[in-house]
Design an enzyme around this catalytic site. Structure first.
Site, PDB file in Angstrom:
ATOM      1  N   ASN A  12      57.940  43.315  51.010  1.00  0.00           N
ATOM      2  CA  ASN A  12      58.183  44.596  51.696  1.00  0.00           C
ATOM      3  C   ASN A  12      56.947  44.902  52.532  1.00  0.00           C
ATOM      4  O   ASN A  12      55.924  45.323  52.005  1.00  0.00           O
ATOM      5  CB  ASN A  12      58.422  45.704  50.651  1.00  0.00           C
ATOM      6  CG  ASN A  12      58.536  47.067  51.301  1.00  0.00           C
ATOM      7  OD1 ASN A  12      58.742  47.172  52.514  1.00  0.00           O
ATOM      8  ND2 ASN A  12      58.394  48.121  50.509  1.00  0.00           N
ATOM      9  N   LYS A  14      56.535  47.187  54.733  1.00  0.00           N
ATOM     10  CA  LYS A  14      56.333  48.603  55.081  1.00  0.00           C
ATOM     11  C   LYS A  14      56.007  48.716  56.574  1.00  0.00           C
ATOM     12  O   LYS A  14      56.623  48.030  57.380  1.00  0.00           O
ATOM     13  CB  LYS A  14      55.252  49.231  54.202  1.00  0.00           C
ATOM     14  CG  LYS A  14      55.447  48.885  52.723  1.00  0.00           C
ATOM     15  CD  LYS A  14      54.589  49.676  51.803  1.00  0.00           C
ATOM     16  CE  LYS A  14      54.760  49.138  50.383  1.00  0.00           C
ATOM     17  NZ  LYS A  14      54.199  49.982  49.373  1.00  0.00           N
ATOM     18  N   HIS A  98      63.691  53.070  48.208  1.00  0.00           N
ATOM     19  CA  HIS A  98      62.298  52.756  47.852  1.00  0.00           C
ATOM     20  C   HIS A  98      61.576  54.058  47.492  1.00  0.00           C
ATOM     21  O   HIS A  98      61.862  55.112  48.063  1.00  0.00           O
ATOM     22  CB  HIS A  98      61.608  52.052  49.032  1.00  0.00           C
ATOM     23  CG  HIS A  98      60.255  51.542  48.668  1.00  0.00           C
ATOM     24  ND1 HIS A  98      59.138  52.337  48.697  1.00  0.00           N
ATOM     25  CD2 HIS A  98      59.842  50.321  48.237  1.00  0.00           C
ATOM     26  CE1 HIS A  98      58.093  51.627  48.293  1.00  0.00           C
ATOM     27  NE2 HIS A  98      58.496  50.402  48.011  1.00  0.00           N
ATOM     28  N   GLU A 100      58.847  55.261  48.314  1.00  0.00           N
ATOM     29  CA  GLU A 100      58.274  55.984  49.459  1.00  0.00           C
ATOM     30  C   GLU A 100      59.358  56.754  50.211  1.00  0.00           C
ATOM     31  O   GLU A 100      59.105  57.821  50.774  1.00  0.00           O
ATOM     32  CB  GLU A 100      57.510  55.001  50.371  1.00  0.00           C
ATOM     33  CG  GLU A 100      56.206  54.572  49.707  1.00  0.00           C
ATOM     34  CD  GLU A 100      55.739  53.171  50.029  1.00  0.00           C
ATOM     35  OE1 GLU A 100      56.172  52.599  51.049  1.00  0.00           O
ATOM     36  OE2 GLU A 100      54.939  52.636  49.240  1.00  0.00           O
ATOM     37  N   GLU A 170      60.633  49.768  40.006  1.00  0.00           N
ATOM     38  CA  GLU A 170      59.283  49.939  40.553  1.00  0.00           C
ATOM     39  C   GLU A 170      58.700  51.247  40.027  1.00  0.00           C
ATOM     40  O   GLU A 170      58.941  52.317  40.605  1.00  0.00           O
ATOM     41  CB  GLU A 170      59.338  50.001  42.078  1.00  0.00           C
ATOM     42  CG  GLU A 170      59.886  48.750  42.720  1.00  0.00           C
ATOM     43  CD  GLU A 170      59.355  48.604  44.136  1.00  0.00           C
ATOM     44  OE1 GLU A 170      58.631  47.636  44.379  1.00  0.00           O
ATOM     45  OE2 GLU A 170      59.624  49.472  44.968  1.00  0.00           O
ATOM     46  N   GLY A 176      51.188  50.112  44.901  1.00  0.00           N
ATOM     47  CA  GLY A 176      50.027  50.242  45.779  1.00  0.00           C
ATOM     48  C   GLY A 176      48.785  50.774  45.070  1.00  0.00           C
ATOM     49  O   GLY A 176      47.816  51.158  45.718  1.00  0.00           O
ATOM     50  N   SER A 216      52.272  46.452  42.415  1.00  0.00           N
ATOM     51  CA  SER A 216      51.018  45.709  42.327  1.00  0.00           C
ATOM     52  C   SER A 216      51.188  44.285  41.794  1.00  0.00           C
ATOM     53  O   SER A 216      50.360  43.803  41.014  1.00  0.00           O
ATOM     54  CB  SER A 216      49.984  46.505  41.513  1.00  0.00           C
ATOM     55  OG  SER A 216      49.715  47.738  42.175  1.00  0.00           O
TER      56      SER A 216
HETATM   57  C1  PEP Z   1      56.451  48.062  47.138  1.00  0.00           C
HETATM   58  O1  PEP Z   1      56.170  48.493  48.234  1.00  0.00           O
HETATM   59  O2  PEP Z   1      57.640  47.980  46.828  1.00  0.00           O
HETATM   60  C2  PEP Z   1      55.371  47.650  46.253  1.00  0.00           C
HETATM   61  C3  PEP Z   1      55.681  47.269  45.046  1.00  0.00           C
HETATM   62  O3  PEP Z   1      54.070  47.698  46.744  1.00  0.00           O
HETATM   63  P1  PEP Z   1      52.763  47.033  46.048  1.00  0.00           P
HETATM   64  O4  PEP Z   1      53.133  45.604  45.728  1.00  0.00           O
HETATM   65  O5  PEP Z   1      51.710  47.117  47.111  1.00  0.00           O
HETATM   66  O6  PEP Z   1      52.456  47.825  44.834  1.00  0.00           O
END
Ligand code: PEP
Length: 254
Positions: A12, A14, A98, A100, A170, A176, A216
């Site tokens: 992803n 973003k 997601h 976000e 998630e 992040g 992460s």
């Molecule tokens: C994500 O954006 O779905 C995500 C898991 O980001 P990160 O791997 O940076 O935590």
């Protein structure tokens, strides 16, 4: 790896990468890894690079995903993109809900349900994201939150479609932040989601739905996460932006 569930390693991106950067990443990744038969690599670029990425992904086992969509086919929705347009661009998957989108842009469970239905209606596969906030986990509400998000997103689907859904657990506190859920923490929630799918649909659906983990994920924790029975892939943000790091994640060893 469960033979019923081919793992998905999804990037992803973003709001990162120009068209040229995206296209060269897609070409380099395929060149370095080659065709994939026992797993899928998925890239979710920004909309601007979708055409370039879907054209560049030529080898078996690679496909493009959108990061978002609108639930209507067309209309007066300034700034939005419909599932018909995404299909036109060569998308196979669409990320829906997601964290976000939920927490920065205020998406509700009802919007996410409508988007999930729209993705299926136009021949693509939704990757529906669910997960609790840290305060919700600390209050012991993880199962309640995740159950509500799963129930609502899948409302109205029959079993034939439900088994094609991809879910991504998630935990918001892990996205992040550099703070990954432990394999055991992730497995506990994934197993809970699978049980929930069995009660919403049936055992066959529960056994077929792929449940990805996100939060992460890095080259040095992917193998331990993928060793868990109910983790069927990874949704990766930060560590998907460099070819070397995402390549290692795609090449997880279990
Ligand atoms: C994500 O954006 O779905 C995500 C898991 O980001 P990160 O791997 O940076 O935590």
């Amino acid at each position: 790896m469960n033979p019923l569930r081919k793992p998905i390693l999804a990037a992803n991106w973003k709001m990162h990468k120009t068209i040229a950067e995206a296209a060269s990443f897609a070409a380099d990744l395929q060149e370095q890894i080659g065709p994939l038969t026992d797993r899928e690599a998925v890239i979710a670029p920004p909309f601007t690079a979708m055409d370039a990425v879907s054209r560049a992904l030529k080898l078996e086992g690679y496909s493009a995903s959108a990061q978002n969509c609108h639930w209507e086919v067309k209309g007066a929705f300034t700034g939005e993109i419909s599932t018909v347009m995404l299909k036109d661009l060569g998308c196979r998957y669409v990320l829906v809900g997601h964290s976000e989108r939920r927490h920065i842009f205020g998406e509700t469970d009802e919007m996410i349900r409508a988007k999930t239905a729209a993705v299926f209606a136009h021949g693509m596969l939704p990757i529906v994201c669910v997960g609790e906030l840290l305060v919700e986990r600390d209050a012991g509400r993880t199962s309640d939150i995740v159950a509500k998000q799963v129930d609502k997103a899948l409302e109205g689907l029959d079993s034939a479609l439900a088994e094609k859904v991809v879910l991504a657990y998630e935990p918001v506190w892990a996205i992040g932040t550099g703070r990954t859920a432990t394999p055991a923490q992730a497995q506990e929630v994934h197993a809970f989601i699978r049980t929930r799918l069995e009660s919403l649909f049936n055992k066959e659906v529960a056994n077929r739905v792929r449940i990805l983990y996100g939060g992460s994920v890095k080259p040095d924790n992917v193998d331990a996460l993928m060793a868990e029975a109910d983790l069927d892939g990874m949704l990766v943000g930060g560590a998907s932006l460099e070819v070397a790091s995402f390549r290692r994640i795609v090449q997880f060893k279990s």
